[in-house]
Write a protein that holds these residues in place. Structure first.
Motif, PDB file in Angstrom:
ATOM      1  N   SER A  65       0.860  -1.186   0.000  1.00  0.00           N
ATOM      2  CA  SER A  65       0.000   0.000   0.000  1.00  0.00           C
ATOM      3  C   SER A  65       0.897   1.237   0.000  1.00  0.00           C
ATOM      4  N   PRO A  66       0.883   2.020  -1.083  1.00  0.00           N
ATOM      5  CA  PRO A  66       0.027   1.846  -2.254  1.00  0.00           C
ATOM      6  C   PRO A  66       0.555   0.762  -3.184  1.00  0.00           C
ATOM      7  N   LEU A  67      -0.322   0.317  -4.092  1.00  0.00           N
ATOM      8  CA  LEU A  67       0.071  -0.661  -5.088  1.00  0.00           C
ATOM      9  C   LEU A  67       1.074  -0.057  -6.072  1.00  0.00           C
ATOM     10  N   PRO A  68       1.915  -0.894  -6.671  1.00  0.00           N
ATOM     11  CA  PRO A  68       2.747  -0.396  -7.772  1.00  0.00           C
ATOM     12  C   PRO A  68       1.853   0.189  -8.867  1.00  0.00           C
ATOM     13  N   SER A  69       2.291   1.241  -9.497  1.00  0.00           N
ATOM     14  CA  SER A  69       1.499   1.904 -10.520  1.00  0.00           C
ATOM     15  C   SER A  69       1.298   0.987 -11.727  1.00  0.00           C
ATOM     16  N   ALA A  70       0.077   1.017 -12.290  1.00  0.00           N
ATOM     17  CA  ALA A  70      -0.235   0.221 -13.480  1.00  0.00           C
ATOM     18  C   ALA A  70      -1.389   0.874 -14.219  1.00  0.00           C
ATOM     19  N   LEU A  75      -7.681  -9.010 -12.195  1.00  0.00           N
ATOM     20  CA  LEU A  75      -8.004  -9.919 -11.102  1.00  0.00           C
ATOM     21  C   LEU A  75      -8.181 -11.320 -11.679  1.00  0.00           C
ATOM     22  N   ALA A  76      -7.077 -12.062 -11.758  1.00  0.00           N
ATOM     23  CA  ALA A  76      -7.102 -13.425 -12.293  1.00  0.00           C
ATOM     24  C   ALA A  76      -7.175 -14.403 -11.133  1.00  0.00           C
ATOM     25  N   VAL A  77      -8.276 -14.291 -10.376  1.00  0.00           N
ATOM     26  CA  VAL A  77      -8.461 -15.072  -9.158  1.00  0.00           C
ATOM     27  C   VAL A  77      -9.810 -15.789  -9.227  1.00  0.00           C
ATOM     28  N   PRO A  78     -10.056 -16.786  -8.357  1.00  0.00           N
ATOM     29  CA  PRO A  78     -11.367 -17.428  -8.344  1.00  0.00           C
ATOM     30  C   PRO A  78     -12.489 -16.418  -8.123  1.00  0.00           C
ATOM     31  N   ASP A  79     -13.659 -16.702  -8.677  1.00  0.00           N
ATOM     32  CA  ASP A  79     -14.779 -15.760  -8.602  1.00  0.00           C
ATOM     33  C   ASP A  79     -15.061 -15.312  -7.176  1.00  0.00           C
ATOM     34  N   ALA A  80     -15.020 -16.246  -6.236  1.00  0.00           N
ATOM     35  CA  ALA A  80     -15.359 -15.925  -4.844  1.00  0.00           C
ATOM     36  C   ALA A  80     -14.357 -14.981  -4.202  1.00  0.00           C
ATOM     37  N   ALA A  81     -13.162 -14.868  -4.789  1.00  0.00           N
ATOM     38  CA  ALA A  81     -12.126 -14.005  -4.212  1.00  0.00           C
ATOM     39  C   ALA A  81     -12.173 -12.582  -4.745  1.00  0.00           C
ATOM     40  N   LEU A  86     -11.313  -6.787  -3.951  1.00  0.00           N
ATOM     41  CA  LEU A  86     -11.664  -5.403  -4.279  1.00  0.00           C
ATOM     42  C   LEU A  86     -11.767  -4.550  -3.018  1.00  0.00           C
ATOM     43  N   VAL A  87     -12.405  -5.101  -1.995  1.00  0.00           N
ATOM     44  CA  VAL A  87     -12.629  -4.347  -0.762  1.00  0.00           C
ATOM     45  C   VAL A  87     -11.343  -4.217   0.046  1.00  0.00           C
ATOM     46  N   GLY A  88     -10.532  -5.260   0.050  1.00  0.00           N
ATOM     47  CA  GLY A  88      -9.383  -5.295   0.953  1.00  0.00           C
ATOM     48  C   GLY A  88      -8.090  -4.748   0.398  1.00  0.00           C
ATOM     49  N   THR A  89      -8.108  -4.217  -0.827  1.00  0.00           N
ATOM     50  CA  THR A  89      -6.880  -3.721  -1.450  1.00  0.00           C
ATOM     51  C   THR A  89      -6.910  -2.196  -1.519  1.00  0.00           C
ATOM     52  N   ALA A  90      -5.754  -1.572  -1.293  1.00  0.00           N
ATOM     53  CA  ALA A  90      -5.650  -0.108  -1.344  1.00  0.00           C
ATOM     54  C   ALA A  90      -5.394   0.323  -2.785  1.00  0.00           C
ATOM     55  N   PHE A 109     -18.236  -4.427  -8.992  1.00  0.00           N
ATOM     56  CA  PHE A 109     -17.356  -3.302  -8.676  1.00  0.00           C
ATOM     57  C   PHE A 109     -18.045  -2.238  -7.835  1.00  0.00           C
ATOM     58  N   ASP A 110     -19.340  -2.388  -7.598  1.00  0.00           N
ATOM     59  CA  ASP A 110     -20.045  -1.433  -6.744  1.00  0.00           C
ATOM     60  C   ASP A 110     -19.484  -1.426  -5.324  1.00  0.00           C
ATOM     61  N   VAL A 111     -18.833  -2.533  -4.921  1.00  0.00           N
ATOM     62  CA  VAL A 111     -18.276  -2.595  -3.559  1.00  0.00           C
ATOM     63  C   VAL A 111     -17.034  -1.724  -3.425  1.00  0.00           C
ATOM     64  N   GLN A 112     -16.480  -1.255  -4.540  1.00  0.00           N
ATOM     65  CA  GLN A 112     -15.261  -0.444  -4.497  1.00  0.00           C
ATOM     66  C   GLN A 112     -15.407   0.745  -5.452  1.00  0.00           C
ATOM     67  N   PRO A 113     -16.082   1.806  -5.015  1.00  0.00           N
ATOM     68  CA  PRO A 113     -16.343   2.952  -5.898  1.00  0.00           C
ATOM     69  C   PRO A 113     -15.106   3.757  -6.269  1.00  0.00           C
ATOM     70  N   ALA A 114     -13.962   3.469  -5.631  1.00  0.00           N
ATOM     71  CA  ALA A 114     -12.750   4.237  -5.930  1.00  0.00           C
ATOM     72  C   ALA A 114     -12.124   3.831  -7.255  1.00  0.00           C
ATOM     73  N   VAL A 115     -12.574   2.702  -7.841  1.00  0.00           N
ATOM     74  CA  VAL A 115     -11.934   2.227  -9.064  1.00  0.00           C
ATOM     75  C   VAL A 115     -12.888   2.307 -10.249  1.00  0.00           C
TER      76      VAL A 115
END
Length: 266
Positions: A65-70, A75-81, A86-90, A109-115
């Motif tokens: 935190s913060p993430l490297p710039s990109a 998000l190449a993760v299982p659907d449940a993750a 989204l919520v737990g990442t800065a 993506f509604d759970v993370q309005p910052a993105v």
């Protein structure tokens, strides 16, 4: 034939996940001229193995935190993750974050309005050791902003000649269709393989039949070229098959359900 058309400017991509899809998508992105800046996985070995294949990529197991710039975070993760990640990442404000799932709606993506949220769904089956001809893979794009959609479309077109905008409802129906066409078909082939093994018969016996079945189904509306005892209402053969499957009641039930489904389409 030219496989891809690299963008004039290389995009910087953060790859969250190091499983089957990520391990094939990462090298394809690099080959198309993009820069995977980091690979994250909860498993240190997985992120290290994939990052080693991508020039300049850093392997991480803890998201800083913060993430490297990109320019894009995949998000190449299982659907449940997806939602917890989204919520737990800065995320940086306004970051473009895209999941790769067929069944998850854009509204996740509604759970993370910052993105800025997007979908980059590759319609293909991914297995270790199998090469993917990315120029032939349909890439299905959806986004909640015009800038995000434009970036994802441009990236997709640098990989594939088959890029489509699909909304969440269309993509879900496509995903269900893909499960029938791929996963269920593969399972049925597995049953056929097991039945041949019980009779000490080689699986190659079915290869010409399987190839002709697929070729015919791709060249015609599949329901119109259905063959077999179900279509003929061949009761003696259906009964004989029922008896032959007595040692496998689950397969016997599946045979009966599929027979009924075929006959319902007549």
């Amino acid at each position: 034939m030219k496989i891809s058309t690299p963008l004039p400017v290389s995009l910087r991509i953060g790859l969250l996940g190091a499983g089957r899809v990520a391990s094939l998508l990462g090298p394809a992105l690099a080959a198309a001229g993009h820069q995977v800046t980091f690979v994250w996985s909860r498993t240190a070995a997985a992120s290290a193995v994939l990052a080693a294949q991508l020039p300049g990529a850093q392997a991480v197991t803890t998201l800083p935190s913060p993430l490297p710039s990109a320019d894009i975070y995949f998000l190449a993760v299982p659907d449940a993750a997806v939602a917890p990640l989204l919520v737990g990442t800065a995320w940086p404000d306004g970051a473009l974050v895209a999941h790769l799932a067929g069944a998850l709606p854009l509204s996740i993506f509604d759970v993370q309005p910052a993105v800025r949220g997007g979908v980059f769904y590759p319609l293909q089956t991914f297995s270790p050791g199998r090469d993917i001809a990315w120029s032939t893979v349909p890439l299905c794009i959806e986004a909640n902003s015009l800038t995000a959609e434009t970036t994802l479309l441009d990236l997709a077109r640098s990989l594939s000649q088959h890029v489509r905008r699909l909304d969440s409802a269309q993509r879900l129906k496509l995903h269900v269709a893909a499960v029938f066409a791929n996963n269920f078909t593969n399972h049925l082939l597995g049953i056929a393989d097991a039945l041949l093994a019980e009779a000490s018969l080689p699986p190659e016996l079915l290869a010409p039949l399987v190839r002709e079945t697929v070729d015919k189904a791709l060249a015609n509306p599949p329901f119109t070229v259905q063959t077999g005892p179900a279509v003929r209402h061949d009761l003696p053969t259906l009964a004989a098959h029922h008896t032959a499957l007595a040692a496998h009641p689950a397969w016997q039930s599946l045979y009966e359900q599929l027979t009924a489904s075929i006959q319902a389409q007549l």
